[in-house]
Design a protein around this motif. Structure first.
Motif, PDB file in Angstrom:
ATOM      1  N   VAL A  43      -4.257  -9.285  -3.165  1.00 17.33           N
ATOM      2  CA  VAL A  43      -5.771  -8.574  -3.759  1.00 17.33           C
ATOM      3  C   VAL A  43      -5.617 -10.385  -4.919  1.00 17.33           C
ATOM      4  CG1 VAL A  43      -6.749  -7.559  -5.245  1.00 17.33           C
ATOM      5  CG2 VAL A  43      -5.191  -6.128  -3.627  1.00 17.33           C
ATOM      6  N   ARG A  44      -6.859 -10.567  -4.978  1.00 17.41           N
ATOM      7  CA  ARG A  44      -7.328 -11.534  -6.090  1.00 17.41           C
ATOM      8  C   ARG A  44      -7.693 -10.808  -7.121  1.00 17.41           C
ATOM      9  NH1 ARG A  44      -7.090 -17.224  -6.141  1.00 17.41           N
ATOM     10  NH2 ARG A  44      -6.924 -17.153  -4.087  1.00 17.41           N
ATOM     11  N   PRO A  55       0.905  -1.573   0.084  1.00 19.01           N
ATOM     12  CA  PRO A  55       0.165  -0.063   0.042  1.00 19.01           C
ATOM     13  C   PRO A  55       0.544   1.307  -0.071  1.00 19.01           C
ATOM     14  CG  PRO A  55      -0.543  -1.661   1.777  1.00 19.01           C
ATOM     15  CD  PRO A  55       0.519  -2.300   1.192  1.00 19.01           C
ATOM     16  N   ASN A  56       0.687   1.907  -1.079  1.00 17.06           N
ATOM     17  CA  ASN A  56       2.053   3.323  -1.275  1.00 17.06           C
ATOM     18  C   ASN A  56       1.351   4.158  -0.340  1.00 17.06           C
ATOM     19  OD1 ASN A  56      -0.383   4.168  -2.166  1.00 17.06           O
ATOM     20  ND2 ASN A  56       0.921   4.837  -4.420  1.00 17.06           N
ATOM     21  N   ALA A  57       0.477   4.211   0.663  1.00 17.47           N
ATOM     22  CA  ALA A  57       0.336   5.798   1.325  1.00 17.47           C
ATOM     23  C   ALA A  57       0.163   5.180   2.806  1.00 17.47           C
ATOM     24  CB  ALA A  57      -0.692   5.958   1.432  1.00 17.47           C
ATOM     25  N   GLY A 108     -10.895  -4.331 -10.489  1.00 16.94           N
ATOM     26  CA  GLY A 108     -11.501  -5.642 -10.318  1.00 16.94           C
ATOM     27  C   GLY A 108     -10.924  -6.289  -9.669  1.00 16.94           C
ATOM     28  N   GLY A 109     -10.209  -6.100  -8.806  1.00 19.18           N
ATOM     29  CA  GLY A 109      -9.294  -6.820  -7.733  1.00 19.18           C
ATOM     30  C   GLY A 109      -9.769  -6.860  -6.274  1.00 19.18           C
ATOM     31  N   LEU A 166      -4.424   0.964  -4.082  1.00 15.74           N
ATOM     32  CA  LEU A 166      -5.200  -0.547  -3.288  1.00 15.74           C
ATOM     33  C   LEU A 166      -6.548  -0.075  -4.228  1.00 15.74           C
ATOM     34  CD1 LEU A 166      -5.002  -1.658   1.102  1.00 15.74           C
ATOM     35  CD2 LEU A 166      -4.404  -3.348  -1.174  1.00 15.74           C
ATOM     36  N   ARG A 167      -6.609   1.095  -4.104  1.00 14.44           N
ATOM     37  CA  ARG A 167      -7.571   1.096  -4.778  1.00 14.44           C
ATOM     38  C   ARG A 167      -7.694   1.368  -6.496  1.00 14.44           C
ATOM     39  NH1 ARG A 167      -8.041   6.303  -2.393  1.00 14.44           N
ATOM     40  NH2 ARG A 167      -7.220   7.707  -4.154  1.00 14.44           N
TER      41      ARG A 167
END
Length: 247
Positions: free
Chosen positions: A243-244, A146-148, A182-183, A175-176
């Motif tokens: 995440v899938r 997560p980049n933040a 579609g993850g 994550l967004r």
């Protein structure tokens, strides 16, 4: 932006420029022993899973690494708590033993410094999904960094990963991007990457004194680094979020 995205297998001459691309990764990340020993092998042994984006000048704007592996193999089946490190080990074990892969894992999507803020990460993720689909795979999984999260190193990753905006999308930007593509957020990999080193090494990597026992907040780190001055070392254990992506 007019970009050309290809696999490294199609354009092997981009291997050198790919490595020379200027990025924003913190120095300590490259000292994870799994990353140090295996990331270069993806380029040499799995170039069809390496994507490179170039602009109209031929400049490398972004790169994306992934690896195929056998998630359904005995003793696996679940996405590993060991996250990034574990899936890399599985992938190269499968390659060595000729085990047929059934899943593709994202490993890295990096945008060059001069191209940040232009939506390239999402385009590279879409290209990675399409590359896996074209090779007959039904899903891509990703141990997302997560980049933040580095802005809140003390926050617990389990709660952070589930934070949502009013529109139901994750508050974390990276994550967004995955969820919009579609993850589905599946679980946290609490020990996804481990970097250990002497106090002298950590001082060189970060410019911080590392002379006090306990957690040390390091720029770019998702969680604090545990410093043990009396024992002469410090250890960073990074969590990621699985995440899938069903294709």
């Amino acid at each position: 932006m007019d970009l050309k995205i290809t696999t490294l297998a199609e354009r092997p001459e981009l291997a050198g420029p790919l490595w020379a691309m200027e990025d924003t990764w913190p120095e300590f990340i490259g000292n994870d022993p799994i990353a140090w020993s295996l990331i270069g092998r993806i380029v040499k042994e799995l170039p069809e899973y390496v994507l490179v984006a170039t602009d109209e000048r031929g400049t490398v704007a972004a790169k994306a690494f992934s690896v195929p592996f056998a998630l359904a193999a005995d003793g696996r089946r679940e996405l590993p708590d060991g996250g990034w490190d574990q899936v890399m080990l599985w992938a190269f074990s499968d390659l060595r033993h000729g085990r047929k892969p059934d899943t593709v894992s994202a490993i890295e999507i990096t945008v060059a410094k001069e191209f940040l803020g232009q939506g390239l990460s999402g385009r590279m993720l879409a290209a990675m999904r399409e590359n896996a689909r074209a090779r007959g795979f039904a899903e891509v999984v990703a141990p997302v960094r997560p980049n933040a999260k580095h802005l809140e190193p003390a926050a617990l990753i389990d709660a952070y990963a589930r934070r949502e905006r009013d529109d139901g999308l994750p508050t974390d930007p990276w994550l967004r991007v995955h969820v919009r593509a579609g993850g589905t957020i599946e679980k946290v990999a609490h020990a996804s990457m481990t970097v250990s080193g002497s106090l002298a090494q950590w001082r060189a990597w970060t410019g911080l004194p590392f002379d006090t026992a306990g957690p040390v907040e390091v720029p770019g780190a998702l969680v604090p680094v545990l410093c043990e001055p009396e024992r002469g070392y410090a250890v960073y254990v990074e969590p990621n979020v699985w995440v899938r992506h069903v294709l």
